[in-house]
Design a protein around this motif. Structure first.
Motif, PDB file in Angstrom:
ATOM      1  N   ILE A  78       0.834  -1.204   0.000  1.00 38.58           N
ATOM      2  CA  ILE A  78       0.000   0.000   0.000  1.00 38.58           C
ATOM      3  C   ILE A  78       0.872   1.258   0.000  1.00 38.58           C
ATOM      4  O   ILE A  78       0.582   2.229  -0.693  1.00 38.58           O
ATOM      5  N   ALA A  79       1.943   1.245   0.778  1.00 39.35           N
ATOM      6  CA  ALA A  79       2.837   2.403   0.871  1.00 39.35           C
ATOM      7  C   ALA A  79       3.824   2.464  -0.303  1.00 39.35           C
ATOM      8  O   ALA A  79       4.671   3.347  -0.354  1.00 39.35           O
ATOM      9  N   LYS A  80       3.702   1.524  -1.222  1.00 36.08           N
ATOM     10  CA  LYS A  80       4.543   1.452  -2.421  1.00 36.08           C
ATOM     11  C   LYS A  80       6.020   1.234  -2.096  1.00 36.08           C
ATOM     12  O   LYS A  80       6.893   1.659  -2.826  1.00 36.08           O
ATOM     13  N   ARG A  81       6.262   0.565  -0.955  1.00 39.98           N
ATOM     14  CA  ARG A  81       7.638   0.185  -0.627  1.00 39.98           C
ATOM     15  C   ARG A  81       8.016  -1.114  -1.341  1.00 39.98           C
ATOM     16  O   ARG A  81       9.193  -1.437  -1.452  1.00 39.98           O
ATOM     17  N   LYS A  82       7.004  -1.872  -1.774  1.00 39.97           N
ATOM     18  CA  LYS A  82       7.227  -3.111  -2.534  1.00 39.97           C
ATOM     19  C   LYS A  82       6.213  -3.151  -3.661  1.00 39.97           C
ATOM     20  O   LYS A  82       5.054  -2.780  -3.482  1.00 39.97           O
ATOM     21  N   ASP A  83       6.654  -3.612  -4.832  1.00 38.47           N
ATOM     22  CA  ASP A  83       5.676  -3.823  -5.888  1.00 38.47           C
ATOM     23  C   ASP A  83       5.131  -5.245  -5.781  1.00 38.47           C
ATOM     24  O   ASP A  83       5.664  -6.076  -5.053  1.00 38.47           O
ATOM     25  N   GLN A  84       4.060  -5.479  -6.487  1.00 40.34           N
ATOM     26  CA  GLN A  84       3.338  -6.742  -6.348  1.00 40.34           C
ATOM     27  C   GLN A  84       4.208  -7.955  -6.667  1.00 40.34           C
ATOM     28  O   GLN A  84       4.051  -9.009  -6.065  1.00 40.34           O
ATOM     29  N   ASP A  85       5.147  -7.796  -7.577  1.00 40.33           N
ATOM     30  CA  ASP A  85       6.007  -8.925  -7.959  1.00 40.33           C
ATOM     31  C   ASP A  85       6.928  -9.385  -6.834  1.00 40.33           C
ATOM     32  O   ASP A  85       7.457 -10.484  -6.881  1.00 40.33           O
ATOM     33  N   HIS A  86       7.135  -8.546  -5.825  1.00 42.05           N
ATOM     34  CA  HIS A  86       8.046  -8.882  -4.724  1.00 42.05           C
ATOM     35  C   HIS A  86       7.299  -9.284  -3.455  1.00 42.05           C
ATOM     36  O   HIS A  86       7.865  -9.297  -2.378  1.00 42.05           O
TER      37      HIS A  86
END
Length: 160
Positions: A78-86
Motif C-alpha cells: 500500500i505504501a509502495k515500498r514493494k511492488d506486487q512482484d516482490h
C-alpha cells in the motif's frame, strides 16, 4: 466456543453490531464491531464509507482480522515500498481476489486511522477469539476508540 463479540464485551470494550447505519449509537462506545463475509465487496465498500463518519465520531483505530505478518506485507504494498512482484504468493492472490480489502485499508490510512491487525496464526487452539480480543485490547491505547472488522462467524454466538 466463546465468540469474539462476547470476549470484547467482557474485556471492557463494549461492542455494537451495526448493520444499516454506521453511526447509530456509537457516540458513547469505545468499540463498534462489524461482521462481514471476507469476500463481500459491497460490505467492505460500505465499511469504507462508514469510516468517514466514525472518524468524525472520534474513532481512531481500525482493527482488522488480519495476521500481523500479512498486514506488514500488505502495508509495504500500500505504501509502495514493494511492488506486487516482490510479495508472497498469498499476498499477491489476496490483492488480485480481494482488492476491496486493500481499498478499505487505504481509506482507513488516508483518514488517519491506526490499523491493528489482530488475527492469530492458525492452529493456536480453540481460544482463537479470546486471543484475537486480547490482541485488540493490548494494541489499543486507553483513550483510543476502535472499529473492529471481523468475519461474520466471529460475532455469531452459536457454533457453526
Amino acid at each position: 466456543m466463546v465468540k469474539l463479540q462476547s470476549v470484547i464485551a467482557a474485556t471492557g470494550l463494549v461492542s455494537l453490531l451495526a448493520s444499516t447505519t454506521p453511526a447509530a449509537g456509537v457516540k458513547a462506545r469505545k468499540a463498534v464491531m462489524y461482521g462481514v463475509i471476507h469476500a463481500d465487496k459491497v460490505a467492505h465498500n460500505a465499511l469504507a464509507s462508514y469510516l468517514i463518519q466514525l472518524k468524525e465520531e472520534g474513532y481512531t483505530h481500525l482493527a482488522v482480522e488480519e495476521r500481523p505478518a500479512s498486514y506488514a506485507e500488505l502495508s509495504d504494498y500500500i505504501a509502495k515500498r514493494k511492488d506486487q512482484d516482490h510479495l508472497s504468493y498469498d499476498i499477491q492472490n489476496r490483492i488480485k481476489n480481494q482488492p476491496h480489502l486493500i481499498d478499505l485499508f487505504k481509506t482507513a490510512l488516508d483518514l488517519g486511522y491506526t490499523i491493528i491487525p489482530f488475527d492469530v496464526e492458525r492452529g493456536q487452539g480453540q481460544n482463537k477469539d479470546k486471543e484475537m480480543a486480547e490482541n485488540i485490547e493490548r494494541s489499543l491505547p486507553s483513550n483510543g476508540r476502535v472499529v473492529i472488522v471481523t468475519g461474520a462467524w466471529h460475532i455469531n454466538e452459536r457454533d457453526s
